[in-house]
Design a protein around this motif. Structure first.
Motif, PDB file in Angstrom:
ATOM      1  N   VAL A 123     -43.751  36.394   1.015  1.00  0.00           N
ATOM      2  CA  VAL A 123     -45.175  36.483   0.673  1.00  0.00           C
ATOM      3  C   VAL A 123     -45.864  37.484   1.600  1.00  0.00           C
ATOM      4  O   VAL A 123     -46.659  38.320   1.159  1.00  0.00           O
ATOM      5  CB  VAL A 123     -45.852  35.103   0.781  1.00  0.00           C
ATOM      6  N   LEU A 124     -45.546  37.404   2.899  1.00  0.00           N
ATOM      7  CA  LEU A 124     -46.141  38.340   3.855  1.00  0.00           C
ATOM      8  C   LEU A 124     -45.673  39.767   3.597  1.00  0.00           C
ATOM      9  O   LEU A 124     -46.447  40.719   3.747  1.00  0.00           O
ATOM     10  CB  LEU A 124     -45.784  37.924   5.286  1.00  0.00           C
ATOM     11  N   GLU A 125     -44.423  39.922   3.209  1.00  0.00           N
ATOM     12  CA  GLU A 125     -43.904  41.261   2.899  1.00  0.00           C
ATOM     13  C   GLU A 125     -44.628  41.858   1.699  1.00  0.00           C
ATOM     14  O   GLU A 125     -44.928  43.056   1.679  1.00  0.00           O
ATOM     15  CB  GLU A 125     -42.399  41.187   2.647  1.00  0.00           C
ATOM     16  N   SER A 177     -47.160  45.174   1.511  1.00  0.00           N
ATOM     17  CA  SER A 177     -46.932  46.242   0.535  1.00  0.00           C
ATOM     18  C   SER A 177     -48.069  46.375  -0.468  1.00  0.00           C
ATOM     19  O   SER A 177     -48.526  47.479  -0.768  1.00  0.00           O
ATOM     20  CB  SER A 177     -45.618  45.981  -0.211  1.00  0.00           C
ATOM     21  N   GLU A 178     -48.555  45.236  -0.976  1.00  0.00           N
ATOM     22  CA  GLU A 178     -49.512  45.249  -2.083  1.00  0.00           C
ATOM     23  C   GLU A 178     -50.953  44.992  -1.659  1.00  0.00           C
ATOM     24  O   GLU A 178     -51.876  45.191  -2.448  1.00  0.00           O
ATOM     25  CB  GLU A 178     -49.091  44.206  -3.122  1.00  0.00           C
ATOM     26  N   GLY A 179     -51.142  44.502  -0.425  1.00  0.00           N
ATOM     27  CA  GLY A 179     -52.494  44.236   0.036  1.00  0.00           C
ATOM     28  C   GLY A 179     -52.891  42.775  -0.129  1.00  0.00           C
ATOM     29  O   GLY A 179     -52.080  41.927  -0.514  1.00  0.00           O
ATOM     30  N   PRO A 180     -54.152  42.456   0.152  1.00  0.00           N
ATOM     31  CA  PRO A 180     -54.624  41.061   0.169  1.00  0.00           C
ATOM     32  C   PRO A 180     -54.537  40.330  -1.165  1.00  0.00           C
ATOM     33  O   PRO A 180     -54.538  39.103  -1.192  1.00  0.00           O
ATOM     34  CB  PRO A 180     -56.077  41.188   0.637  1.00  0.00           C
ATOM     35  N   ILE A 235     -46.955  45.179  11.305  1.00  0.00           N
ATOM     36  CA  ILE A 235     -45.749  44.721  11.997  1.00  0.00           C
ATOM     37  C   ILE A 235     -44.557  44.424  11.094  1.00  0.00           C
ATOM     38  O   ILE A 235     -43.429  44.337  11.582  1.00  0.00           O
ATOM     39  CB  ILE A 235     -46.050  43.463  12.834  1.00  0.00           C
ATOM     40  N   VAL A 236     -44.791  44.254   9.793  1.00  0.00           N
ATOM     41  CA  VAL A 236     -43.684  43.930   8.888  1.00  0.00           C
ATOM     42  C   VAL A 236     -43.127  45.217   8.292  1.00  0.00           C
ATOM     43  O   VAL A 236     -43.862  45.998   7.687  1.00  0.00           O
ATOM     44  CB  VAL A 236     -44.142  42.987   7.753  1.00  0.00           C
ATOM     45  N   LYS A 237     -41.853  45.417   8.479  1.00  0.00           N
ATOM     46  CA  LYS A 237     -41.199  46.590   7.911  1.00  0.00           C
ATOM     47  C   LYS A 237     -40.888  46.306   6.448  1.00  0.00           C
ATOM     48  O   LYS A 237     -40.097  45.425   6.122  1.00  0.00           O
ATOM     49  CB  LYS A 237     -39.905  46.910   8.664  1.00  0.00           C
ATOM     50  N   VAL A 238     -41.534  47.054   5.579  1.00  0.00           N
ATOM     51  CA  VAL A 238     -41.354  46.856   4.144  1.00  0.00           C
ATOM     52  C   VAL A 238     -40.158  47.679   3.663  1.00  0.00           C
ATOM     53  O   VAL A 238     -40.042  48.862   3.976  1.00  0.00           O
ATOM     54  CB  VAL A 238     -42.623  47.275   3.373  1.00  0.00           C
ATOM     55  N   GLU A 258     -36.569  64.089  -4.882  1.00  0.00           N
ATOM     56  CA  GLU A 258     -36.316  62.775  -4.300  1.00  0.00           C
ATOM     57  C   GLU A 258     -37.603  61.969  -4.353  1.00  0.00           C
ATOM     58  O   GLU A 258     -38.687  62.495  -4.093  1.00  0.00           O
ATOM     59  CB  GLU A 258     -35.845  62.899  -2.853  1.00  0.00           C
ATOM     60  N   ILE A 259     -37.483  60.689  -4.678  1.00  0.00           N
ATOM     61  CA  ILE A 259     -38.654  59.821  -4.749  1.00  0.00           C
ATOM     62  C   ILE A 259     -38.402  58.562  -3.924  1.00  0.00           C
ATOM     63  O   ILE A 259     -37.277  58.062  -3.855  1.00  0.00           O
ATOM     64  CB  ILE A 259     -38.993  59.444  -6.211  1.00  0.00           C
ATOM     65  N   VAL A 260     -39.456  58.063  -3.291  1.00  0.00           N
ATOM     66  CA  VAL A 260     -39.367  56.877  -2.438  1.00  0.00           C
ATOM     67  C   VAL A 260     -40.531  55.950  -2.762  1.00  0.00           C
ATOM     68  O   VAL A 260     -41.675  56.393  -2.872  1.00  0.00           O
ATOM     69  CB  VAL A 260     -39.415  57.254  -0.939  1.00  0.00           C
ATOM     70  N   SER A 261     -40.229  54.660  -2.915  1.00  0.00           N
ATOM     71  CA  SER A 261     -41.270  53.676  -3.216  1.00  0.00           C
ATOM     72  C   SER A 261     -40.849  52.310  -2.694  1.00  0.00           C
ATOM     73  O   SER A 261     -39.659  52.045  -2.504  1.00  0.00           O
ATOM     74  CB  SER A 261     -41.517  53.600  -4.729  1.00  0.00           C
ATOM     75  N   GLU A 262     -41.836  51.454  -2.467  1.00  0.00           N
ATOM     76  CA  GLU A 262     -41.552  50.076  -2.069  1.00  0.00           C
ATOM     77  C   GLU A 262     -41.194  49.218  -3.275  1.00  0.00           C
ATOM     78  O   GLU A 262     -40.779  48.073  -3.123  1.00  0.00           O
ATOM     79  CB  GLU A 262     -42.776  49.482  -1.362  1.00  0.00           C
TER      80      GLU A 262
END
Length: 262
Positions: free
Chosen positions: A138-140, A144-147, A170-173, A226-230
């Motif tokens: 949930v915190l991750e 990534s997505e906000g509140p 602090i959380v590495k996504v 190249e593409i990068v996304s969460e």
């Protein structure tokens, strides 16, 4: 402030995380980390399927182990445990989940201390988060997505905003990436400029999709993007859309396009 993970007493057949505290001739005593430090007993008959002559061949003091609760009697303060009834896959999954729960506990402890939350407010937040089987997940998502990821669970918008901002720091996504190589060729006059225009148009297209991207020359006439996304779905969707976009660009500019067959 510490976050208690798990109920005070395990249920029968439940997997628990424990640390070996004492080894005797007939078994071992452990402290249940997953259940508030409760004391449990691991009889020698429950250590291995085979004959056990030396318990230390299997466990040692200070070792963290995954055990199965086989008898639980809160009235007598008794928790009997088994090592041999835990499969390797169960052990690995439990240890992985435990590490995530410990990380969640640390994050929430530091967040509560930073905001100087009162017990009532802190417990309300924990109740919301721990209603999910994977509270760290949930915190991750919040990082990534906000509140909105927290507000959708019923968390106060003000706290959700602060917690989302904190976890983002602090959380590495986890990020996902994709790559596509292709060739662009032309015999037209000013062909180099046409190819450059095509690459710029592709880059603008990728920018509109809100993903990090890089369009570059591999070795002319070979190029790559190249593409990068969460979000893995975004990567998969774009990798399907890019060839169609390249075909459209190449057709309009009169370029020969060859897509990577891999």
């Amino acid at each position: 402030m510490s976050v208690t993970l798990g109920s005070e007493w395990p249920s029968q057949d439940e997997l628990v995380i424990a640390v070996v505290t004492e080894i005797l001739d007939h078994g071992a005593y452990v402290k249940l980390e997953s259940h508030g430090g409760k004391k449990g007993y691991l009889p020698i008959s429950e250590i291995s399927q085979g004959w056990v002559t030396d318990i230390r061949r299997f466990i040692n003091p200070g070792q963290r182990v995954v055990l199965r609760a086989i008898r639980v009697n809160p009235q007598k303060g008794q928790i009997d445990l088994s090592l041999k009834r835990v499969t390797p896959s169960e052990r690995n999954a439990m240890l992985k989940a435990w590490k995530r729960r410990r990380k969640f506990s640390k994050i929430m402890e530091e967040f509560s201390n930073e905001l100087k939350l009162q017990s009532e407010e802190r417990n309300k937040i924990l109740s919301i988060l721990m209603s999910n089987p994977d509270p760290l997940g949930v915190l991750e998502r919040a990082a990534s997505e906000g509140p909105n990821a927290l507000e959708s669970l019923g968390m106060d918008s003000s706290i959700a905003q602060k917690l989302a901002e904190y976890t983002k720091r602090i959380v590495k996504v986890k990020e996902y990436s994709g790559k596509l190589e292709f060739q662009l060729q032309t015999s037209k006059k000013g062909g180099a400029n046409l190819i450059m225009d095509a690459l710029i148009e592709l880059e603008n297209f990728l920018n509109s999709k809100n993903v990090r991207n890089r369009v570059y020359v591999v070795a002319a006439p070979r190029y790559a993007c190249e593409i990068v996304s969460e979000k893995p779905k975004s990567i998969n969707t774009l990798l399907k859309e890019i060839p169609a976009k390249l075909k459209d660009i190449a057709a309009r500019l009169g370029l020969k396009l060859t897509l990577d067959s891999t």
